[in-house]
Design a protein around this motif. Structure first.
Motif, PDB file in Angstrom:
ATOM      1  N   SER A 129      -3.592  -0.712   8.462  1.00  0.00           N
ATOM      2  CA  SER A 129      -2.526   0.168   7.961  1.00  0.00           C
ATOM      3  C   SER A 129      -2.371   1.392   8.852  1.00  0.00           C
ATOM      4  N   LEU A 132      -1.571  -0.275  12.870  1.00  0.00           N
ATOM      5  CA  LEU A 132      -0.498  -1.254  13.001  1.00  0.00           C
ATOM      6  C   LEU A 132       0.409  -1.204  11.777  1.00  0.00           C
ATOM      7  N   PRO A 133       0.899  -0.022  11.407  1.00  0.00           N
ATOM      8  CA  PRO A 133       1.628   0.075  10.143  1.00  0.00           C
ATOM      9  C   PRO A 133       2.946  -0.675  10.170  1.00  0.00           C
ATOM     10  N   ALA A 134       3.444  -0.937  11.376  1.00  0.00           N
ATOM     11  CA  ALA A 134       4.770  -1.542  11.443  1.00  0.00           C
ATOM     12  C   ALA A 134       4.722  -3.061  11.351  1.00  0.00           C
ATOM     13  N   TYR A 135       3.505  -3.630  11.342  1.00  0.00           N
ATOM     14  CA  TYR A 135       3.411  -5.087  11.338  1.00  0.00           C
ATOM     15  C   TYR A 135       3.039  -5.592   9.959  1.00  0.00           C
TER      16      TYR A 135
ATOM     17  N   SER B  10       6.504   3.004   7.582  1.00  0.00           N
ATOM     18  CA  SER B  10       5.137   2.917   8.066  1.00  0.00           C
ATOM     19  C   SER B  10       4.393   4.244   7.856  1.00  0.00           C
ATOM     20  N   ARG B  13       3.145   3.938   4.514  1.00  0.00           N
ATOM     21  CA  ARG B  13       2.014   3.024   4.435  1.00  0.00           C
ATOM     22  C   ARG B  13       0.726   3.700   4.896  1.00  0.00           C
ATOM     23  N   ALA B  17      -2.530   4.428   2.679  1.00  0.00           N
ATOM     24  CA  ALA B  17      -3.773   3.798   3.136  1.00  0.00           C
ATOM     25  C   ALA B  17      -4.893   4.829   3.224  1.00  0.00           C
TER      26      ALA B  17
END
Ligand code: HEM
Ligand SMILES: Nc1ncnc2c1ncn2[C@@H]1O[C@H](COP(=O)(O)OP(=O)(O)OP(=O)(O)O)[C@@H](O)[C@H]1O
Ligand SMILES: Nc1ncnc2c1ncn2[C@@H]1O[C@H](COP(=O)(O)OP(=O)(O)OP(=O)(O)O)[C@@H](O)[C@H]1O
Ligand SMILES: [Mg+2]
Ligand SMILES: [Mg+2]
Lengths: 240, 233, 249, 233, 240
Positions: A129, A132-135, B10, B13, B17
């Motif tokens: 997270s 690589l939050p965009a994947y 993101s 996210r 997280a």
């Protein structure tokens, strides 16, 4: 079309292009350039004039005896240290671009960033997270990566119960999920057994063949991976 | 357009997280959230013990006592805010993450506040009971503690980020944070005094809210710089 | 085309040391002169206060020390900002050189104020007075910055940490200044005003107006001395420094 | 004969080696010994700030304030007493050393007291000044702080040894130590009250001395067990 | 007379004899005996029935994959863990003596006990006073040991400035001064360069030839030292 060798998966293709900050247009990345990097620690010049150009798919093995400055160099490339001379950048179709986006770098140093209170699963999920939050990487893929690297029954054991090698494996499992273009690995083989080492070597080879770059150090012989050798001893100044 | 929407997602996210990871770590040690609470209760009890029979004096000084104790509880726990992350290398990963460090810092402080500030706020009835503060002003006192612990967490985190690479940073942290805490202390005590005496709250309350907003917006900037230099050290 | 040479020279410790060496005697001499003048004038030639008698003469130490202690904090914070934005080593040295001087001045202001408080207010210290307390906080702030800087054992990170801390600490400055107006206080409100008529007698005021520049100069001299120490320490392994030390001794 | 003389000598050598190493480590961070002192001064200052104009009340409650603050200063610094040694493996070496662990523990606590308790004792005049305690009872107050900080260090070290292997032990440590501290607190405050009021000191003083002796002799036993347990974990 | 092979220096002869705790008389030590050692971690038997007898001058290489329990076994032998089955002791002229004096053991694990605030010199001096208090080792000898292991200009630099390998060297310098009979080394080659590894190997050889014993683990090949191989995989139970 552009940067063909950067497209092993659909995902990575996202990263293989770069938005030029000046012209605001996409350009292809051909490689990483270190230009005359030097570093001074406590009035001692560790090394100077380190100039390397790394093309996509190539790897660099930074060699040197203990204390020669390998870790220091890797931290500089990773952007963790600002105390250096010279410049670092992408080569984009013959031009040098000095903005390296952090999402293109994976750094794994002496400290691995594995929380000992958390389980391997939680640790790796967090890293995914964070870096690589965009994947859209799901928990299945994360579990798979851990199993592939040799952690089966320990997936839900807090990491401080694990052995030294198992803890390193939790960190190295990132390589299996990584979408970063450049891997910077400081002694990745520490504490690993033979099987573990060959797994990581394969991992690196796969990364290279899909157009990724690797910069690593290791005092152990790296047998299966093709790497350009950079001996820091060649860049040391005689003490005056 | 697409890129920015994606970026927002993101960021979100990453924020959750970090928030949830920190909360997991805190809760895995059951102590983490009980400790500050326990600490504040013990110290306040010790104080009332010290004041002995003179319950009048206790009531008069309760605003200061509440604030000083909350301050100490927060300070004590702030030491480990970035320390464990520094020790195991997570901080490097946090800084290297392509996502905004500003958000990461906010998430970490928020998680920390959930396990230190919030329990204290929730314990307001108990604290009021021990100190003999009237239950009628409970909402006001709780609000004061809510704002106050938030301010204390954010400001203290600056000191924590600057001392995280030092072996014995714990007390240096107090040394650095104390002067920064003084404005908050002055207004906070003022507010509690007003609340307990039943005076109009607007002036001191607006000061507290202003301080909290300023702390939330500005302190992450200093904290980001502090963390970066600590990783370099 | 502006001449940027001086700016680049600032980065050279050798040039800086030589410049400091050249200016220090003048600044120091001027500081002593003004201080001496103001003290003699203030202590011997000003009439005693009709209410306080001779006690008021402590003003010639107290007020300049307080004023310069606050100004030193500004200077330090500005140096900190420069150090952070332009990463200038000199700014770091300036910051670290001002901090102890500021701490000492703050202590002097506190100490003389306390001594003055006894005959006038009947007590050395009043806790609920915001100005007194905020001055104490300023003292702690100086000490904290010094301790933080030194805890890093002289690495670049320590300098940055101290710079950040000095910037963050500026939030206290308005409180120190405004405290007297915001809260009822035993302490004198600002009586030296430049835009309106001062509320202080002219005879008392004149020596004070000399003492304050005197303290500024003295502070400057102390900072310069500190900077020499800093440069010498930072360059202790360099050959030119060893030569320089030989010449000096 | 020869063996035992030799053993005594080497015990002595180990004791001084540990003592001086720890002192070196503490002094290398100049902060280590200034910080507790600074902390106690700041907290006392904050307290008196909170108490405001009522300097009479301040004087009455000064014994409790002095004790609570000294307790907090010692507690705050105790966190790192064994922690750094645990983190870098020195603790394993200490336990594996053929020499008596009892002596090693004594040396470590003594070194710690030198940099936390002693500065506080030496600052008694300043503390008395801030709190308005009469200078006539300075020797008595100093003696009280001398005994008191000693007791606090030794008892607190038990909690420190038990929590050393835990990541966020800091507040758990307070939690464990507080109940142990209560007897010392009661007698210590009593003693200071007697001293300030000019009452006979023998009863409370003898209690304090007794507590200190018991702590010095007995607590290392618990600490040794705690350390061994922590290393195994 | 007794234990001839234990007398390379005058000092070590002091240790080569043992006071029998029952008969209160001196007896010679012939070797170290592990008898049926087993260990359980979290309801999983890591290994069981590990039985080895090590004679003076011999060395044991504990092998096994990551997480097989090597570190656990070494900690048991060092006396740092009491949670095991079986017994450990000296063999003294055919009898088994279960009291192993701590002054006979040198343990060097993943954590080295090097204080990062102290200089190499201070660190080693401390260890000497702590673990060899009965020997008159002066500061000259300590300096020499550090120089021999490759730390010259760093003698007075606080250890946290040193590189990973240099920090390990500070810990390994103990081997040069050691008077202990048994060395227990958990991955001593971690972070060392080639020169460092061969130095440590020589060190171990010298120790063995003077009658000392070594128990070590390493995932790297130990080429120059004669070691008995103990593969922990042979002592694992099938998971049931
Ligand atoms: C420990 C106690 C004291 C402290 C910390 C203190 C601090 C200060 C400070 C910070 C200033 C401000 C300088 C400026 O405006 O830039 C000041 C000015 C002044 N103080 Fe004090 N002070 C103390 C006690 C006293 C006492 C007892 C008196 C006399 C009764 C006094 C008289 C003055 C005067 C007349 C000024 C000049 C005010 C002006 O013209 O702005 N102070 N002091
Ligand atoms: N403040 C300092 N004073 C003296 N030397 C320093 C200081 N900081 C760093 N150094 C030196 O800089 C070097 C840092 O090296 P670095 O950690 O990069 O080595 P490395 O090549 O990674 O070695 P290794 O193989 O052991 O990991 C060391 O030789 C260290 O002694
Ligand atoms: N509480 C626990 N729960 C589950 N497994 C545990 C627990 N404690 C220890 N273990 C297991 O015990 C083993 C400990 O192994 P040890 O550290 O001795 O391995 P090692 O052989 O030294 O490995 P390495 O080569 O990686 O250093 C690990 O497999 C670990 O997973
Ligand atoms: Mg390295
Ligand atoms: Mg192991």
């Amino acid at each position: 079309m552009f940067a063909d060798d950067f497209q092993p998966t659909v995902r990575r293709s996202l990263l293989s292009i770069l938005i030029d900050p000046i012209n605001k247009q996409l350009s292809a990345v051909n490689g990483l350039v270190l230009d005359g990097i030097g570093c001074q620690k406590a009035y001692r010049q560790l090394f100077s004039g380190v100039t390397v150009s790394l093309r996509a798919g190539q790897g660099l093995h930074v060699a040197g005896s203990n204390g020669s400055g390998k870790t220091t160099l890797l931290k500089i490339i990773a952007g963790l240290s600002n105390d250096y001379q010279g410049s670092i950048g992408w080569r984009c179709s013959d031009e040098l671009n000095h903005v390296i986006d952090k999402s293109d770098l994976l750094y794994l140093g002496h400290l691995t960033g594995v929380k000992s209170l958390l389980t391997p699963l939680e640790n790796l999920s967090w890293w995914v997270s964070l870096c690589l939050p965009a994947y859209p990487i799901g928990s299945d893929e994360i579990t798979q990566a851990l199993q592939q690297i040799g952690l089966n029954s320990e997936l839900n054991t807090p990491c401080h119960f694990l052995s030294a090698g198992q803890q390193r494996r939790v960190a190295l499992a990132r390589l299996l999920l990584s979408q970063q273009r450049v891997w910077i690995l400081d002694e990745p083989f520490t504490a690993l057994d033979h099987l573990g080492i060959s797994q990581i070597e394969n991992c690196i080879k796969r990364h290279q063949s899909s157009g990724g770059m690797v910069i690593m150090t290791s005092h152990q012989v790296v047998s299966n991976v093709e790497l350009i050798n950079l001996n820091l001893a060649d860049y040391q100044q005689r003490p005056n | 357009m697409l890129v920015s929407a994606n970026e927002n997602f993101s960021s979100y996210r990453v924020f959750t997280a970090i928030l949830f990871r920190d909360l997991t770590v805190y809760f895995r040690y059951r102590g983490s959230w009980i400790n500050p609470l326990f600490f504040i209760l013990v110290v306040i009890t010790l104080f009332s013990l010290g004041f002995g029979a003179d319950s009048q004096a206790l009531r008069v000084y309760s605003p200061s006592i509440i604030w000083v104790t909350a301050l100490l509880a927060v300070l004590l726990s702030l030491d480990s805010l970035f320390k464990t992350d520094f020790d195991d290398g997570s901080l490097e990963q946090l800084i290297l993450s392509s996502q905004s460090l500003y958000l990461s810092v906010l998430a970490k402080i928020l998680a920390h506040w959930f396990v230190t500030g919030l329990p204290i706020v929730l314990a307001t009835p108990l604290i009021s009971l021990i100190l003999g503060v009237s239950f009628e002003v409970l909402p006001e006192v709780s609000l004061g503690l809510l704002l106050g612990t938030g301010i204390l967490s954010f400001i203290g985190a600056i000191g924590a980020s600057l001392t995280v690479s030092l072996a014995s940073g714990g007390l240096l942290l107090s040394l650095l944070s104390m002067p920064l805490y003084v404005p908050a202390m002055i207004f906070g005590v003022q507010y509690l005094q007003d609340a307990i005496a039943g005076w109009p709250l607007v002036p001191s309350l607006s000061m507290l809210i202003g301080l909290l907003l300023a702390a939330v917006v500005l302190s992450p900037l200093a904290i980001m710089a502090g963390l970066k230099l600590s990783v370099e050290a | 085309m502006p001449n940027w040479q001086w700016f680049h020279r600032l980065g050279s410790p050798k040039w800086l040391l030589i410049t400091l060496d050249r200016w220090l005697p003048w600044v120091l001499g001027l500081a002593f002169l003004t201080l001496l003048l103001s003290l003699i004038w203030g202590l011997a030639f000003t009439p005693p206060d009709y209410k306080q008698g001779d006690v008021f003469r402590i003003i010639y130490i107290h007020v300049p020390a307080a004023v310069v202690a606050l100004a030193a904090y500004y200077a330090m914070a500005i140096a900190g900002a420069i150090a952070i934005i332009w990463r200038m080593k000199v700014a770091d040295m300036v910051l670290r050189s001002i901090a102890p001087v500021g701490a000492v001045l703050t202590f002097i202001a506190l100490f003389t104020g306390a001594i003055w408080g006894k005959p006038t207010w009947g007590t050395y210290w009043v806790w609920q007075d915001a100005r007194l307390t905020s001055m104490l906080i300023l003292f702690f702030l100086y000490l904290g910055i010094i301790a933080l800087h030194d805890a890093f054992n002289g690495s670049a990170s320590g300098q940055r940490a101290a710079a950040i801390m000095s910037l963050v600490g500026t939030v206290n400055i308005p409180i120190i200044y405004k405290s007297v107006d915001w809260w009822a206080s035993l302490h004198q409100p600002a009586s030296i005003k430049f835009t309106e008529e001062s509320t202080i007698a002219l005879e008392m005021f004149q020596p004070l107006m000399i003492a304050i520049p005197g303290f500024y100069l003295f502070c400057l001299a102390a900072v310069m001395l500190n900077m020499k120490v800093q440069i010498a320490h930072n360059s202790r392994n360099n050959s030119w420094m060893i030569e320089h030390a030989k010449i000096d001794s």
